[in-house]
Design an enzyme around this catalytic site. Structure first.
Site, PDB file in Angstrom:
ATOM      1  NE  ARG A  90     113.274  93.271  53.957  1.00 28.58           N
ATOM      2  CZ  ARG A  90     114.020  94.335  54.263  1.00 28.58           C
ATOM      3  NH1 ARG A  90     113.465  95.382  54.837  1.00 28.58           N
ATOM      4  NH2 ARG A  90     115.300  94.359  54.002  1.00 28.58           N
ATOM      5  CG  LEU A  92     112.733  89.186  47.624  1.00 27.49           C
ATOM      6  CD1 LEU A  92     111.928  88.069  46.978  1.00 27.49           C
ATOM      7  CD2 LEU A  92     113.560  88.658  48.793  1.00 27.49           C
ATOM      8  CG  HIS A 108     100.522  94.602  43.796  1.00 27.26           C
ATOM      9  ND1 HIS A 108     101.278  95.082  44.864  1.00 27.26           N
ATOM     10  CD2 HIS A 108      99.908  95.676  43.255  1.00 27.26           C
ATOM     11  CE1 HIS A 108     101.119  96.393  44.932  1.00 27.26           C
ATOM     12  NE2 HIS A 108     100.299  96.780  43.977  1.00 27.26           N
ATOM     13  CB  THR A 140     111.366  90.662  36.742  1.00 28.15           C
ATOM     14  OG1 THR A 140     110.320  91.628  36.655  1.00 28.15           O
ATOM     15  CG2 THR A 140     110.994  89.441  35.920  1.00 28.15           C
TER      16      THR A 140
HETATM   17  C1  GRF Z   1      97.356  90.940  50.382  1.00 30.45           C
HETATM   18  O1  GRF Z   1      96.445  91.915  49.904  1.00 30.45           O
HETATM   19  C2  GRF Z   1      98.455  90.737  49.381  1.00 30.45           C
HETATM   20  O2  GRF Z   1      98.057  90.932  48.051  1.00 30.45           O
HETATM   21  C3  GRF Z   1      99.405  91.835  49.744  1.00 30.45           C
HETATM   22  O3  GRF Z   1      99.387  91.871  51.143  1.00 30.45           O
HETATM   23  C4  GRF Z   1      98.105  91.440  51.611  1.00 30.45           C
HETATM   24  C5  GRF Z   1      98.411  90.435  52.677  1.00 30.45           C
HETATM   25  O4  GRF Z   1      97.572  89.391  52.768  1.00 30.45           O
HETATM   26  N1  GRF Z   1     100.687  91.661  49.124  1.00 30.45           N
HETATM   27  P1  GRF Z   1      97.796  88.062  53.616  1.00 30.45           P
HETATM   28  O5  GRF Z   1      99.022  88.196  54.484  1.00 30.45           O
HETATM   29  O6  GRF Z   1      97.901  86.962  52.616  1.00 30.45           O
HETATM   30  O7  GRF Z   1      96.561  87.964  54.464  1.00 30.45           O
END
Ligand code: GRF
Length: 212
Positions: A90, A92, A108, A140
């Site tokens: 989501r 924010l 990410h 941010t």
């Molecule tokens: C991960 O690749 C994370 O970087 C991204 O979403 C994926 C979810 O992973 N934002 P999890 O839910 O921690 O298994």
């Protein structure tokens, strides 16, 4: 003083699991897990480890602001030192981010500033990149564009698919994220005036290249 953390998730929570496993060694405590989706595996992980959890489904709100306000209220009651977004899908809003500014981390699955947003693995393959990876950054305003703390990379092979690349990257995430949360918990990591400081030294724009 132990760093008190709230973790926000939306899915399988493998990063949450890595953080749960690392918490006792790195002196932070997960006070609560909040998911914007019910029934996800991440919530089962929280339950199994007796971590309090809450579901706050974004569909039941008329606007993003109302969702953010409810989420803020839950978090304010806990008054954590750090909010960790771990697969939290989501965006924010500005009000939420300014309330907790300098105290929100995200992971990410790309080497930011490349590929903010979704489908990062496929985008790296489509671009013919030779390497890919994961980034931890302070949150941010704006999507996946906050100041970068650390990155870890993987090589892309000719046989890689979005799926294999996602798995290789996720393995790196599971080492990278606890490491960075540990730095914050130890008081070594800060965001001050838009600059990331680790051990009082300003980090370069792409943060620290860690290797696991
Ligand atoms: C991960 O690749 C994370 O970087 C991204 O979403 C994926 C979810 O992973 N934002 P999890 O839910 O921690 O298994």
């Amino acid at each position: 003083m132990t760093c008190r953390v709230v973790i926000l998730i939306s899915g399988s929570g493998t990063n949450l699991q890595a953080l749960i496993d690392a918490a006792p060694k790195l002196d932070f405590k997960i006070e609560m897990v909040v998911s914007n989706k019910s029934g996800v595996l991440g919530l089962k992980r929280a339950k199994k480890h007796k971590i309090p959890y809450k579901v706050i489904e974004h569909q039941s709100f008329d606007s993003r602001e109302e969702f953010d306000r409810d989420l803020s209220a839950i978090i304010e009651k806990i008054n954590p030192n750090l909010i960790v977004l771990a697969g939290f899908m989501r965006i924010l809003g500005a009000e939420f981010i300014s309330k907790f500014q300098n105290h929100i981390l995200n992971i990410h699955p790309s080497l930011l500033p490349k590929y903010p947003g979704i489908n990062t693995h496929q985008r790296a393959l489509d671009a013919g990149d030779h390497e890919h990876g994961a980034t931890v950054h302070f949150v941010t305003e704006g999507l996946d564009c906050g100041p970068i703390i650390a990155q870890d990379s993987v090589l892309i092979n000719s046989s890689d698919t979005a799926k294999t690349l996602a798995l290789k990257t996720l393995e790196k995430e599971h080492v990278l994220y606890p490491k960075v949360v540990g730095w914050f918990a130890a008081g070594r990591l800060k965001l001050e005036n838009g600059k990331v400081l680790l051990d009082q030294k300003i980090l370069p724009p792409n943060g620290i290249a860690t290797s696991s």
